[in-house]
Motif scaffolding. Structure first.
Motif, PDB file in Angstrom:
ATOM      1  N   MET A  25       0.854  -1.179   0.000  1.00  0.00           N
ATOM      2  CA  MET A  25       0.000   0.000   0.000  1.00  0.00           C
ATOM      3  C   MET A  25       0.898   1.240   0.000  1.00  0.00           C
ATOM      4  O   MET A  25       2.008   1.208   0.516  1.00  0.00           O
ATOM      5  N   GLN A  26       0.409   2.321  -0.577  1.00  0.00           N
ATOM      6  CA  GLN A  26       1.185   3.557  -0.637  1.00  0.00           C
ATOM      7  C   GLN A  26       1.393   4.156   0.752  1.00  0.00           C
ATOM      8  O   GLN A  26       2.433   4.711   1.045  1.00  0.00           O
ATOM      9  N   ASN A  27       0.407   4.012   1.630  1.00  0.00           N
ATOM     10  CA  ASN A  27       0.476   4.530   2.988  1.00  0.00           C
ATOM     11  C   ASN A  27       1.591   3.811   3.740  1.00  0.00           C
ATOM     12  O   ASN A  27       1.544   2.596   3.929  1.00  0.00           O
ATOM     13  N   GLN A  28       2.591   4.548   4.188  1.00  0.00           N
ATOM     14  CA  GLN A  28       3.748   3.964   4.851  1.00  0.00           C
ATOM     15  C   GLN A  28       3.400   3.235   6.144  1.00  0.00           C
ATOM     16  O   GLN A  28       4.151   2.399   6.620  1.00  0.00           O
ATOM     17  N   ARG A  29       2.254   3.551   6.753  1.00  0.00           N
ATOM     18  CA  ARG A  29       1.868   2.902   8.008  1.00  0.00           C
ATOM     19  C   ARG A  29       1.178   1.563   7.777  1.00  0.00           C
ATOM     20  O   ARG A  29       0.950   0.821   8.727  1.00  0.00           O
ATOM     21  N   GLN A  30       0.820   1.247   6.545  1.00  0.00           N
ATOM     22  CA  GLN A  30       0.170  -0.034   6.242  1.00  0.00           C
ATOM     23  C   GLN A  30       1.213  -1.139   6.193  1.00  0.00           C
ATOM     24  O   GLN A  30       2.299  -0.951   5.668  1.00  0.00           O
ATOM     25  N   THR A  31       0.871  -2.281   6.731  1.00  0.00           N
ATOM     26  CA  THR A  31       1.789  -3.416   6.716  1.00  0.00           C
ATOM     27  C   THR A  31       1.345  -4.440   5.684  1.00  0.00           C
ATOM     28  O   THR A  31       0.216  -4.423   5.222  1.00  0.00           O
ATOM     29  N   GLY A  32       2.269  -5.330   5.345  1.00  0.00           N
ATOM     30  CA  GLY A  32       1.962  -6.432   4.441  1.00  0.00           C
ATOM     31  C   GLY A  32       2.139  -6.088   2.985  1.00  0.00           C
ATOM     32  O   GLY A  32       2.390  -4.946   2.601  1.00  0.00           O
ATOM     33  N   GLY A  33       1.988  -7.133   2.159  1.00  0.00           N
ATOM     34  CA  GLY A  33       2.107  -6.966   0.713  1.00  0.00           C
ATOM     35  C   GLY A  33       2.473  -8.278   0.045  1.00  0.00           C
ATOM     36  O   GLY A  33       2.378  -9.353   0.644  1.00  0.00           O
ATOM     37  N   SER A  34       2.892  -8.153  -1.194  1.00  0.00           N
ATOM     38  CA  SER A  34       3.292  -9.337  -1.941  1.00  0.00           C
ATOM     39  C   SER A  34       4.703  -9.139  -2.486  1.00  0.00           C
ATOM     40  O   SER A  34       5.058  -8.061  -2.962  1.00  0.00           O
ATOM     41  N   LEU A  35       5.478 -10.192  -2.404  1.00  0.00           N
ATOM     42  CA  LEU A  35       6.853 -10.199  -2.873  1.00  0.00           C
ATOM     43  C   LEU A  35       6.949 -11.296  -3.930  1.00  0.00           C
ATOM     44  O   LEU A  35       6.658 -12.453  -3.643  1.00  0.00           O
ATOM     45  N   SER A  36       7.303 -10.893  -5.151  1.00  0.00           N
ATOM     46  CA  SER A  36       7.290 -11.841  -6.272  1.00  0.00           C
ATOM     47  C   SER A  36       8.634 -11.887  -6.969  1.00  0.00           C
ATOM     48  O   SER A  36       9.377 -10.902  -7.018  1.00  0.00           O
ATOM     49  N   VAL A  37       8.941 -13.051  -7.531  1.00  0.00           N
ATOM     50  CA  VAL A  37      10.111 -13.222  -8.377  1.00  0.00           C
ATOM     51  C   VAL A  37       9.623 -13.662  -9.750  1.00  0.00           C
ATOM     52  O   VAL A  37       8.744 -14.504  -9.876  1.00  0.00           O
ATOM     53  N   PHE A  38      10.191 -13.036 -10.794  1.00  0.00           N
ATOM     54  CA  PHE A  38       9.869 -13.339 -12.187  1.00  0.00           C
ATOM     55  C   PHE A  38      11.133 -13.839 -12.868  1.00  0.00           C
ATOM     56  O   PHE A  38      12.207 -13.241 -12.723  1.00  0.00           O
ATOM     57  N   VAL A  39      11.010 -14.932 -13.617  1.00  0.00           N
ATOM     58  CA  VAL A  39      12.141 -15.493 -14.338  1.00  0.00           C
ATOM     59  C   VAL A  39      11.689 -15.873 -15.736  1.00  0.00           C
ATOM     60  O   VAL A  39      10.652 -16.525 -15.895  1.00  0.00           O
ATOM     61  N   LYS A  40      12.472 -15.473 -16.742  1.00  0.00           N
ATOM     62  CA  LYS A  40      12.216 -15.943 -18.102  1.00  0.00           C
ATOM     63  C   LYS A  40      12.830 -17.329 -18.217  1.00  0.00           C
ATOM     64  O   LYS A  40      13.906 -17.595 -17.678  1.00  0.00           O
ATOM     65  N   SER A  41      12.130 -18.201 -18.931  1.00  0.00           N
ATOM     66  CA  SER A  41      12.585 -19.578 -19.072  1.00  0.00           C
ATOM     67  C   SER A  41      12.386 -20.015 -20.515  1.00  0.00           C
ATOM     68  O   SER A  41      11.552 -19.456 -21.222  1.00  0.00           O
ATOM     69  N   LYS A  42      13.111 -21.023 -20.921  1.00  0.00           N
ATOM     70  CA  LYS A  42      12.956 -21.533 -22.294  1.00  0.00           C
ATOM     71  C   LYS A  42      12.042 -22.707 -22.325  1.00  0.00           C
ATOM     72  O   LYS A  42      11.761 -23.374 -21.446  1.00  0.00           O
TER      73      LYS A  42
END
Length: 188
Positions: free
Chosen positions: A171-188
């Motif tokens: 969230m844009q609000n700095q006082r909000q906690t949590g979120g999503s952390l993602s990894v993207f990888v290109k593959s053949k």
């Protein structure tokens, strides 16, 4: 003016990330109170997501072996990529009373296969999480933008010789906690 993410393309990245933001709603529906620390979140993300790439089948095998609870069809709809052709699996991981979500997907972008793993939870301080990530990963900042009340931070890194794009959506609000952390990888 929006920075162009050379690795995947910003518009494609936001299209892949949009459904992940629904996790905030999903986690509130499950009424879980999480108190996991930022270091633990980063460690889980690296072990489950980053080190498993580009073999998302490892994550699926761990989910089966460790008996993670598959997301219901409604929950999966909120977390899955917008692309209806993208393969997706997602789970609620119990984690000793501190549950979090893991989702993996496989899709196409400009003819390349793209693999994504997302770790999502409700109680971590985003700034502290970034500090912890910087201790464990060599991050090169690509973007740090806000739009429609959400903050998107994107980095590139290399894990075990594999180039990866890491995205933290909060969230844009700095006082909000949590979120999503993602990894993207290109593959053949």
């Amino acid at each position: 003016m929006r920075a162009r993410c050379v690795y995947l393309g910003w518009n494609a990245l936001t299209a892949l990330m949009a459904p992940i933001l629904a996790i905030f709603l999903l986690l509130s529906w499950t009424k879980v109170a999480m108190a996991e620390g930022e270091a633990e979140t980063v460690e889980q993300f690296i072990v489950i997501c980053a080190l498993s790439m580009p073999e998302i089948r490892r994550i699926e095998a761990a989910a089966s072996e460790l008996k993670w609870k598959p997301l219901s069809p409604t929950q999966a709809t909120m977390l899955r990529p917008i692309d209806p052709n993208a393969k997706f699996s997602g789970w609620l991981v119990p984690n000793s009373g501190k549950p979090y979500l893991i989702g993996v997907s496989e899709g196409q972008l400009d003819g390349d296969k793209v693999l994504v793993c997302t770790h999502a939870s409700t109680h971590f301080d985003p700034s502290e999480l970034v500090s912890e990530m910087a201790k464990k990963l060599s991050l090169k900042t690509l973007t740090d933008e806000t739009e429609a009340g959400q903050r998107y931070r994107t980095w590139t890194t290399n894990v075990n010789g594999i180039s990866m794009l890491i995205n933290l959506t909060t969230m844009q609000n700095q006082r909000q906690t949590g979120g999503s952390l993602s990894v993207f990888v290109k593959s053949k």
